[in-house]
Design a protein around this motif. Structure first.
Motif, PDB file in Angstrom:
ATOM      1  N   THR A   1       0.190  12.624  14.860  1.00  0.00           N
ATOM      2  CA  THR A   1       0.943  12.226  16.043  1.00  0.00           C
ATOM      3  C   THR A   1       1.788  11.007  15.679  1.00  0.00           C
ATOM      4  O   THR A   1       1.617  10.423  14.594  1.00  0.00           O
ATOM      5  CB  THR A   1      -0.002  11.866  17.210  1.00  0.00           C
ATOM      6  OG1 THR A   1      -0.778  10.724  16.822  1.00  0.00           O
ATOM      7  CG2 THR A   1      -0.922  13.024  17.565  1.00  0.00           C
ATOM      8  N   ASN A   2       2.651  10.592  16.556  1.00  0.00           N
ATOM      9  CA  ASN A   2       3.513   9.430  16.275  1.00  0.00           C
ATOM     10  C   ASN A   2       2.713   8.171  15.971  1.00  0.00           C
ATOM     11  O   ASN A   2       3.091   7.390  15.110  1.00  0.00           O
ATOM     12  CB  ASN A   2       4.467   9.179  17.441  1.00  0.00           C
ATOM     13  CG  ASN A   2       5.609  10.168  17.437  1.00  0.00           C
ATOM     14  OD1 ASN A   2       5.930  10.768  16.414  1.00  0.00           O
ATOM     15  ND2 ASN A   2       6.228  10.355  18.589  1.00  0.00           N
ATOM     16  N   ILE A   3       1.614   7.961  16.682  1.00  0.00           N
ATOM     17  CA  ILE A   3       0.825   6.749  16.436  1.00  0.00           C
ATOM     18  C   ILE A   3      -0.070   6.870  15.196  1.00  0.00           C
ATOM     19  O   ILE A   3      -0.645   5.887  14.764  1.00  0.00           O
ATOM     20  CB  ILE A   3      -0.020   6.357  17.667  1.00  0.00           C
ATOM     21  CG1 ILE A   3      -0.947   7.472  18.086  1.00  0.00           C
ATOM     22  CG2 ILE A   3       0.860   5.910  18.799  1.00  0.00           C
ATOM     23  CD1 ILE A   3      -1.870   7.101  19.221  1.00  0.00           C
ATOM     24  N   GLU A   4      -0.158   8.059  14.609  1.00  0.00           N
ATOM     25  CA  GLU A   4      -0.965   8.273  13.397  1.00  0.00           C
ATOM     26  C   GLU A   4      -0.102   8.359  12.138  1.00  0.00           C
ATOM     27  O   GLU A   4      -0.629   8.609  11.064  1.00  0.00           O
ATOM     28  CB  GLU A   4      -1.757   9.585  13.525  1.00  0.00           C
ATOM     29  CG  GLU A   4      -2.766   9.615  14.632  1.00  0.00           C
ATOM     30  CD  GLU A   4      -3.370  11.002  14.819  1.00  0.00           C
ATOM     31  OE1 GLU A   4      -4.544  11.072  15.217  1.00  0.00           O
ATOM     32  OE2 GLU A   4      -2.664  12.020  14.575  1.00  0.00           O
ATOM     33  N   ARG A   5       1.184   8.156  12.222  1.00  0.00           N
ATOM     34  CA  ARG A   5       2.099   8.405  11.112  1.00  0.00           C
ATOM     35  C   ARG A   5       1.946   7.443   9.949  1.00  0.00           C
ATOM     36  O   ARG A   5       2.340   7.757   8.833  1.00  0.00           O
ATOM     37  CB  ARG A   5       3.534   8.400  11.601  1.00  0.00           C
ATOM     38  CG  ARG A   5       3.822   9.608  12.465  1.00  0.00           C
ATOM     39  CD  ARG A   5       5.274   9.833  12.726  1.00  0.00           C
ATOM     40  NE  ARG A   5       5.984   9.960  11.471  1.00  0.00           N
ATOM     41  CZ  ARG A   5       7.189   9.447  11.267  1.00  0.00           C
ATOM     42  NH1 ARG A   5       7.798   8.789  12.211  1.00  0.00           N
ATOM     43  NH2 ARG A   5       7.785   9.595  10.109  1.00  0.00           N
ATOM     44  N   PHE A   6       1.368   6.265  10.176  1.00  0.00           N
ATOM     45  CA  PHE A   6       1.253   5.285   9.105  1.00  0.00           C
ATOM     46  C   PHE A   6      -0.138   4.660   9.097  1.00  0.00           C
ATOM     47  O   PHE A   6      -0.763   4.499  10.140  1.00  0.00           O
ATOM     48  CB  PHE A   6       2.289   4.167   9.255  1.00  0.00           C
ATOM     49  CG  PHE A   6       3.699   4.632   9.074  1.00  0.00           C
ATOM     50  CD1 PHE A   6       4.227   4.802   7.802  1.00  0.00           C
ATOM     51  CD2 PHE A   6       4.488   4.915  10.169  1.00  0.00           C
ATOM     52  CE1 PHE A   6       5.524   5.248   7.627  1.00  0.00           C
ATOM     53  CE2 PHE A   6       5.791   5.359  10.008  1.00  0.00           C
ATOM     54  CZ  PHE A   6       6.313   5.528   8.730  1.00  0.00           C
ATOM     55  N   ILE A   7      -0.584   4.293   7.898  1.00  0.00           N
ATOM     56  CA  ILE A   7      -1.807   3.506   7.714  1.00  0.00           C
ATOM     57  C   ILE A   7      -1.345   2.132   7.251  1.00  0.00           C
ATOM     58  O   ILE A   7      -0.580   2.019   6.281  1.00  0.00           O
ATOM     59  CB  ILE A   7      -2.733   4.127   6.651  1.00  0.00           C
ATOM     60  CG1 ILE A   7      -3.238   5.481   7.121  1.00  0.00           C
ATOM     61  CG2 ILE A   7      -3.890   3.181   6.341  1.00  0.00           C
ATOM     62  CD1 ILE A   7      -3.973   6.250   6.044  1.00  0.00           C
ATOM     63  N   TYR A   8      -1.783   1.105   7.940  1.00  0.00           N
ATOM     64  CA  TYR A   8      -1.418  -0.258   7.590  1.00  0.00           C
ATOM     65  C   TYR A   8      -2.573  -0.917   6.861  1.00  0.00           C
ATOM     66  O   TYR A   8      -3.721  -0.795   7.277  1.00  0.00           O
ATOM     67  CB  TYR A   8      -1.064  -1.048   8.855  1.00  0.00           C
ATOM     68  CG  TYR A   8       0.153  -0.500   9.550  1.00  0.00           C
ATOM     69  CD1 TYR A   8       0.025   0.497  10.513  1.00  0.00           C
ATOM     70  CD2 TYR A   8       1.420  -0.947   9.222  1.00  0.00           C
ATOM     71  CE1 TYR A   8       1.137   1.026  11.139  1.00  0.00           C
ATOM     72  CE2 TYR A   8       2.539  -0.431   9.846  1.00  0.00           C
ATOM     73  CZ  TYR A   8       2.387   0.562  10.795  1.00  0.00           C
ATOM     74  OH  TYR A   8       3.506   1.083  11.402  1.00  0.00           O
ATOM     75  N   VAL A   9      -2.267  -1.613   5.771  1.00  0.00           N
ATOM     76  CA  VAL A   9      -3.304  -2.296   4.993  1.00  0.00           C
ATOM     77  C   VAL A   9      -3.128  -3.801   5.135  1.00  0.00           C
ATOM     78  O   VAL A   9      -2.136  -4.275   5.699  1.00  0.00           O
ATOM     79  CB  VAL A   9      -3.284  -1.850   3.508  1.00  0.00           C
ATOM     80  CG1 VAL A   9      -3.678  -0.391   3.380  1.00  0.00           C
ATOM     81  CG2 VAL A   9      -1.944  -2.095   2.864  1.00  0.00           C
ATOM     82  N   SER A  10      -4.091  -4.544   4.619  1.00  0.00           N
ATOM     83  CA  SER A  10      -4.167  -5.983   4.867  1.00  0.00           C
ATOM     84  C   SER A  10      -2.977  -6.777   4.318  1.00  0.00           C
ATOM     85  O   SER A  10      -2.694  -7.857   4.812  1.00  0.00           O
ATOM     86  CB  SER A  10      -5.464  -6.544   4.302  1.00  0.00           C
ATOM     87  OG  SER A  10      -5.541  -6.284   2.916  1.00  0.00           O
ATOM     88  N   ASP A  11      -2.269  -6.266   3.324  1.00  0.00           N
ATOM     89  CA  ASP A  11      -1.131  -7.013   2.775  1.00  0.00           C
ATOM     90  C   ASP A  11       0.200  -6.622   3.436  1.00  0.00           C
ATOM     91  O   ASP A  11       1.268  -6.813   2.872  1.00  0.00           O
ATOM     92  CB  ASP A  11      -1.044  -6.849   1.264  1.00  0.00           C
ATOM     93  CG  ASP A  11      -0.812  -5.400   0.842  1.00  0.00           C
ATOM     94  OD1 ASP A  11      -0.687  -4.515   1.723  1.00  0.00           O
ATOM     95  OD2 ASP A  11      -0.751  -5.150  -0.376  1.00  0.00           O
ATOM     96  N   ASP A  12       0.131  -6.059   4.639  1.00  0.00           N
ATOM     97  CA  ASP A  12       1.287  -5.652   5.440  1.00  0.00           C
ATOM     98  C   ASP A  12       2.035  -4.436   4.896  1.00  0.00           C
ATOM     99  O   ASP A  12       3.107  -4.112   5.385  1.00  0.00           O
ATOM    100  CB  ASP A  12       2.279  -6.813   5.654  1.00  0.00           C
ATOM    101  CG  ASP A  12       1.698  -7.892   6.549  1.00  0.00           C
ATOM    102  OD1 ASP A  12       0.855  -7.556   7.417  1.00  0.00           O
ATOM    103  OD2 ASP A  12       2.077  -9.065   6.384  1.00  0.00           O
ATOM    104  N   ASN A  13       1.494  -3.779   3.878  1.00  0.00           N
ATOM    105  CA  ASN A  13       2.083  -2.515   3.420  1.00  0.00           C
ATOM    106  C   ASN A  13       1.657  -1.402   4.359  1.00  0.00           C
ATOM    107  O   ASN A  13       0.623  -1.493   5.021  1.00  0.00           O
ATOM    108  CB  ASN A  13       1.630  -2.171   1.995  1.00  0.00           C
ATOM    109  CG  ASN A  13       2.387  -2.968   0.962  1.00  0.00           C
ATOM    110  OD1 ASN A  13       3.570  -3.259   1.123  1.00  0.00           O
ATOM    111  ND2 ASN A  13       1.700  -3.319  -0.116  1.00  0.00           N
TER     112      ASN A  13
END
Length: 176
Positions: free
Chosen positions: A44-56
Motif C-alpha cells: 500500500t502507499n504507506i508500506e512503500r518504504f522502510i526507513y532505517v535509523s540513518d534516515d535512509n
C-alpha cells in the motif's frame, strides 16, 4: 494513520540471501528476495518504504508470507513480510513473532523461540547477531535418498508429488 517501520543493519562482508537474522530492534520482517515466498501482494502507499535509523529508506516491492522449514521440523510462517531487494539481509522481528504467540528467551549466546511451550528453534550468536539456521523454505523440501544424497524437492518435482500422492507407482503417476 502513518506507519513507521524501523530497523538497523550491521555491516558484514558477505551475507547470503538465504539466511535469516533475528532482530530485537526491527519492527517488521524484511526479505531481500522472493525466495521462500508463499504468496504476495503489492504494498500500500504507506508500506512503500522502510526507513532505517540513518534516515535512509528502502523501496518495498511487495508484501507477503514466507515459510521457513526449521531444523526442528516446524514451519515458521512469516506473515506480512516486506520484500526490499536493496536491503542487505533478511530480518525476523522478535516483536512481530510475539504478536503470533511466540516467546523468546535469551541466554548462553543463544535465543530460543517457543510456541505453546514447545521449543521450535534455538538460534546461536554469530558475530554478535543471531542467525536462524533454517533447513529450507516451505516450497523447497530437502529429501534424503537411500544412498544418503540430499535432493531439493520443489513444489513441482516428481518426487514430492510421488510422496504427496501416497507413494504411487511410476505407471500410475504418469497416468495423471
Amino acid at each position: 494513520m502513518t506507519y513507521v517501520f524501523v530497523c538497523s543493519e550491521v555491516n558484514l562482508d558477505y551475507v547470503s540471501k538465504g539466511t535469516w537474522w533475528v532482530d530485537s530492534g526491527a519492527s517488521t520482517r524484511i526479505s531481500v528476495s522472493m525466495q521462500g515466498r508463499m504468496w504476495s501482494r503489492k504494498p500500500t502507499n504507506i508500506e512503500r518504504f522502510i526507513y532505517v535509523s540513518d534516515d535512509n529508506k528502502f523501496l518495498v516491492e511487495s508484501v507477503g508470507t514466507f515459510g521457513l522449514l526449521l531444523k526442528t521440523g516446524v514451519y515458521l510462517d512469516l506473515f506480512e513480510t516486506f520484500v526490499a531487494p536493496s536491503f542487505r539481509r533478511n530480518l525476523i522481528s522478535i516483536s512481530c513473532l510475539n504478536k503470533y504467540g511466540y516467546t523468546c528467551s535469551f541466554g548462553n549466546h543463544k535465543v530460543c523461540f517457543s510456541l505453546n511451550s514447545n521449543v521450535v528453534a534455538t538460534i546461536s550468536l554469530i558475530d554478535n547477531l543471531y542467525m536462524l539456521d533454517n533447513v529450507a523454505f516451505n516450497n523447497e523440501i530437502l529429501h534424503s535418498s537411500a544412498r544418503g544424497t540430499k535432493h531439493k524437492l520443489t513444489e513441482n518435482s516428481a518426487m514430492l508429488w510421488h510422496k504427496r500422492l501416497g507413494h504411487i507407482s511410476n505407471r500410475e503417476f504418469k497416468g495423471l
